[in-house]
Design an enzyme around this catalytic site. Structure first.
Site, PDB file in Angstrom:
ATOM      1  N   CYS A 101      47.228  -7.640 -53.413  1.00 62.70           N
ATOM      2  CA  CYS A 101      46.245  -7.634 -52.327  1.00 62.70           C
ATOM      3  C   CYS A 101      46.516  -6.473 -51.376  1.00 62.70           C
ATOM      4  O   CYS A 101      45.600  -5.916 -50.796  1.00 62.70           O
ATOM      5  CB  CYS A 101      46.314  -8.956 -51.590  1.00 62.70           C
ATOM      6  SG  CYS A 101      47.992  -9.432 -51.200  1.00 62.70           S
TER       7      CYS A 101
ATOM      8  N   GLU B  47      44.131 -15.998 -46.872  1.00 61.86           N
ATOM      9  CA  GLU B  47      44.688 -14.670 -47.147  1.00 61.86           C
ATOM     10  C   GLU B  47      43.799 -14.059 -48.209  1.00 61.86           C
ATOM     11  O   GLU B  47      43.815 -14.503 -49.357  1.00 61.86           O
ATOM     12  CB  GLU B  47      46.128 -14.777 -47.668  1.00 61.86           C
ATOM     13  CG  GLU B  47      47.106 -15.370 -46.685  1.00 61.86           C
ATOM     14  CD  GLU B  47      47.316 -14.510 -45.469  1.00 61.86           C
ATOM     15  OE1 GLU B  47      47.094 -13.282 -45.548  1.00 61.86           O
ATOM     16  OE2 GLU B  47      47.685 -15.060 -44.425  1.00 61.86           O
TER      17      GLU B  47
HETATM   18  P1  NAD Z   1      39.981 -16.102 -56.666  1.00 64.82           P
HETATM   19  O1  NAD Z   1      39.397 -16.183 -55.308  1.00 64.82           O
HETATM   20  O2  NAD Z   1      39.052 -16.007 -57.813  1.00 64.82           O
HETATM   21  O3  NAD Z   1      40.873 -17.388 -56.980  1.00 64.82           O
HETATM   22  C1  NAD Z   1      41.965 -17.753 -56.177  1.00 64.82           C
HETATM   23  C2  NAD Z   1      42.193 -19.249 -56.298  1.00 64.82           C
HETATM   24  O4  NAD Z   1      41.060 -19.929 -55.761  1.00 64.82           O
HETATM   25  C3  NAD Z   1      42.342 -19.760 -57.732  1.00 64.82           C
HETATM   26  O5  NAD Z   1      43.307 -20.787 -57.741  1.00 64.82           O
HETATM   27  C4  NAD Z   1      40.972 -20.327 -58.035  1.00 64.82           C
HETATM   28  O6  NAD Z   1      40.981 -21.343 -59.012  1.00 64.82           O
HETATM   29  C5  NAD Z   1      40.565 -20.880 -56.689  1.00 64.82           C
HETATM   30  N1  NAD Z   1      39.132 -21.017 -56.479  1.00 64.82           N
HETATM   31  C6  NAD Z   1      38.121 -20.287 -57.016  1.00 64.82           C
HETATM   32  N2  NAD Z   1      36.938 -20.724 -56.570  1.00 64.82           N
HETATM   33  C7  NAD Z   1      37.198 -21.760 -55.724  1.00 64.82           C
HETATM   34  C8  NAD Z   1      36.377 -22.621 -54.930  1.00 64.82           C
HETATM   35  N3  NAD Z   1      35.053 -22.516 -54.907  1.00 64.82           N
HETATM   36  N4  NAD Z   1      36.986 -23.545 -54.161  1.00 64.82           N
HETATM   37  C9  NAD Z   1      38.334 -23.644 -54.134  1.00 64.82           C
HETATM   38  N5  NAD Z   1      39.143 -22.878 -54.874  1.00 64.82           N
HETATM   39  C10 NAD Z   1      38.592 -21.937 -55.654  1.00 64.82           C
HETATM   40  O7  NAD Z   1      41.025 -14.920 -56.625  1.00 64.82           O
HETATM   41  P2  NAD Z   1      41.904 -14.370 -57.817  1.00 64.82           P
HETATM   42  O8  NAD Z   1      40.984 -13.620 -58.715  1.00 64.82           O
HETATM   43  O9  NAD Z   1      42.757 -15.443 -58.381  1.00 64.82           O
HETATM   44  O10 NAD Z   1      42.884 -13.365 -57.046  1.00 64.82           O
HETATM   45  C11 NAD Z   1      42.500 -12.084 -56.704  1.00 64.82           C
HETATM   46  C12 NAD Z   1      42.072 -12.004 -55.252  1.00 64.82           C
HETATM   47  O11 NAD Z   1      43.077 -12.564 -54.417  1.00 64.82           O
HETATM   48  C13 NAD Z   1      41.903 -10.582 -54.765  1.00 64.82           C
HETATM   49  O12 NAD Z   1      40.725 -10.458 -54.005  1.00 64.82           O
HETATM   50  C14 NAD Z   1      43.114 -10.348 -53.869  1.00 64.82           C
HETATM   51  O13 NAD Z   1      42.973  -9.402 -52.883  1.00 64.82           O
HETATM   52  C15 NAD Z   1      43.345 -11.692 -53.317  1.00 64.82           C
HETATM   53  N6  NAD Z   1      44.745 -11.837 -52.901  1.00 64.82           N
HETATM   54  C16 NAD Z   1      45.025 -11.830 -51.565  1.00 64.82           C
HETATM   55  C17 NAD Z   1      46.335 -11.937 -51.123  1.00 64.82           C
HETATM   56  C18 NAD Z   1      46.649 -11.948 -49.656  1.00 64.82           C
HETATM   57  O14 NAD Z   1      47.727 -12.363 -49.289  1.00 64.82           O
HETATM   58  N7  NAD Z   1      45.759 -11.520 -48.807  1.00 64.82           N
HETATM   59  C19 NAD Z   1      47.363 -12.074 -52.052  1.00 64.82           C
HETATM   60  C20 NAD Z   1      47.052 -12.065 -53.410  1.00 64.82           C
HETATM   61  C21 NAD Z   1      45.719 -11.961 -53.825  1.00 64.82           C
END
Ligand code: NAD
Length: 492
Positions: A298, A264
């Site tokens: 999001c 997502e």
């Molecule tokens: P992010 O991608 O930086 O981090 C999300 C999660 O992934 C965190 O737990 C982080 O520690 C982990 N992560 C980071 N790098 C990783 C890797 N290489 N391998 C595995 N895990 C890793 O996102 P964020 O800054 O926490 O959240 C914001 C983003 O999330 C925005 O782009 C937003 O649109 C998206 N979002 C999407 C939805 C949806 O349902 N589509 C919902 C909420 C947020």
């Protein structure tokens, strides 16, 4: 703010160690990391930092609980009861959970307590019902009388759940609830920015009677704990919510054992106000659709298209709404939006506010705090183009662009001209326009005359680079189950 009617709700932060196999434990190397209150920038806790060794311990515990433990073999009705009970415990603890969310994420306490927590509880209540309803089918294959063929729905196994910081508890529930309902065991990795409610969720799961090892919670950084979980050879599936860039990294990391993946990802959702819309409702709904949760959503409706005949009124209305929003500490009952989640994210959103000033005109807001808490005022840009970066890129803050359009085909084309496809909004009094637009918009959810309505029973997810698979609704169970086909010879 100390006099605020809700400040007394700031809870004590309890145990911040990892939850593995039903026990709170330090990380293997004893490392911890700081989490901060975004309203002040002050450190509020040190949390055990899970790394690859800890992920491995948690995966082993989850595997044991899956293969030999009581969860998979528990009567579905008992599994359902435990999951329902977890929903009840969330409701019973909503003051504490809402307060932790505000401390950690910054969002207004009243929204956290009365929005995020009941929504998360609703996921457990809804999904508990599926534990007893995962039915297969009987299949009439082409050899009548010779074979009895049917399908079974079985748990996938050990699932890794990786969640972001914007709705830490709610998005954990989106994933944990169906994973458990289907009989899987879980390693949950919350965001390093907001790990507190996920740890409490793990405690409450034990209290609800979900056996040790079934839900393990390992806070840690993405590049370390997250990467270890996605690459782990004994994890059968990963469900991830976060940025599109991280989603790409996860796809690559998952290739080793061909993990099943649900992603997502980001969005840049259009919210379209037609010339015949009920403008009062459209303006209020579109303002809420971008500014709720500080725009850290999001699905935020961050591109508003207003028909030229109502454009000036829409700009005036959304700008007035933006100017009327109280921005402040989430524990102040009068705050409608709190600080952004972190110093880094604040810097990112501020840079987009500065960029929008160059690319267009500031119709409202445009100010942000430069010290203390991570506040940004709700900001409205006009005079931008479809090519402006503030229109094309996900900002993930309380920042919106409003653009005029002249006809329906044009606005459909422009709304769809994005690499994302998470959600869209349409405001119209015409039922045929509503249906036509709902069909034409390339997005996982289309809201008509409303925005941001979520329910445990409504599937949610993205087209295009907004992701793979769906959260919520009965459909999500497909992503947490394997379908086994059984073919038995019964005659010649
Ligand atoms: P992010 O991608 O930086 O981090 C999300 C999660 O992934 C965190 O737990 C982080 O520690 C982990 N992560 C980071 N790098 C990783 C890797 N290489 N391998 C595995 N895990 C890793 O996102 P964020 O800054 O926490 O959240 C914001 C983003 O999330 C925005 O782009 C937003 O649109 C998206 N979002 C999407 C939805 C949806 O349902 N589509 C919902 C909420 C947020």
């Amino acid at each position: 703010m100390t006099n605020s009617p809700v400040s007394e709700h700031a809870p004590k932060i309890g145990d911040t160690r990892l939850l593995i196999d039903g026990e709170r434990v330090d990380s293997a190397d004893g490392a911890t990391f700081a989490v901060y209150n975004p309203a002040t920038g002050e450190e509020i806790a040190q949390v055990a930092e899970g790394k690859s060794e800890d992920i491995d311990r948690a995966v082993k515990a989850a595997r044991r609980a899956f293969e030999s433990g009581p969860w998979r073999d528990m009567k579905p009705k008992d599994r359902a009861a435990a999951i329902w009970r977890l929903g009840e415990l969330l409701v019973e603890n909503k003051e504490e959970l809402g307060g932790l969310e505000t401390l950690d994420n910054g969002k207004p306490f009243l929204q956290a307590r009365d929005g995020d927590v009941p929504t998360a509880a609703g996921l457990f209540h809804y999904m508990s019902g599926w534990a007893t309803k995962l039915e297969g089918t009987t299949i009439p294959i082409s050899f009548p009388g010779q074979f009895h063929t049917f399908t079974r729905r079985e748990a996938v196994g050990v699932v890794g759940l990786i969640v972001p910081w914007n709705f830490p508890l709610t998005i954990s529930a989106w994933k944990v609830a169906p994973a458990l309902a289907a009989g899987n065991t879980v390693v949950l990795k919350p965001s390093e920015v907001t790990p507190l409610t996920a740890l409490r969720l793990g405690d409450l799961a034990l209290e609800a009677g979900i056996p040790p090892g079934v839900l393990n919670v390992v806070p840690g950084f993405g590049a370390d704990a997250g990467a270890a979980l996605t690459a782990h050879p004994d994890v059968d599936k990963v469900s991830f919510t976060g940025s599109t860039a991280t989603g790409r990294a996860i796809m690559q990391a998952a290739t080793g054992n061909i993990k099943k993946l649900t992603l997502e990802l980001g969005g840049k959702s259009p919210d379209i106000i037609m010339g015949d819309a009920n403008l009062e409702a459209a303006i209020a709904g579109a303002a809420d659709g971008i500014f709720y949760n500080q725009g850290e959503a999001c699905a935020a409706g961050s591109r508003i298209y207003a028909h030229r005949s109502v454009y000036d009124e829409v700009v005036a209305g959304i700008s007035a709404a933006a100017n009327g929003i109280n921005v402040g500490d989430g524990f102040d009952a009068s705050s409608f939006i709190g600080p952004l989640v972190s110093k880094e994210h604040h810097a990112k959103v501020r840079s987009y506010v500065d960029l929008g000033r160059e690319e267009g005109t500031v119709a409202a807001g445009g100010e942000y705090a430069t010290d203390g808490g991570y506040f940004v005022n709700p900001t409205v840009f006009t005079d931008v183009t479809d090519q402006s970066r503030v229109v094309r890129e996900e900002i993930f803050g309380p920042v919106v662009s409003i653009m005029p359009f002249d006809d329906t085909d044009e606005v459909i084309r422009r709304a769809n001209d994005t690499r994302y496809g998470l959600s869209a909004g349409v405001w119209t009094e015409s039922i045929s326009t509503a249906h036509r637009m709902a069909e034409a918009l390339r997005a996982g959810t289309v809201w008509v005359n409303c925005y941001g309505v979520f329910d445990a029973a409504m599937p949610f997810g993205g087209y295009k680079e907004s992701g793979w698979g769906r959260e919520m609704g009965g459909i999500v169970l497909n992503d947490y189950t394997e379908t086994k086909t059984v073919c038995i010879k019964i005659g010649d």
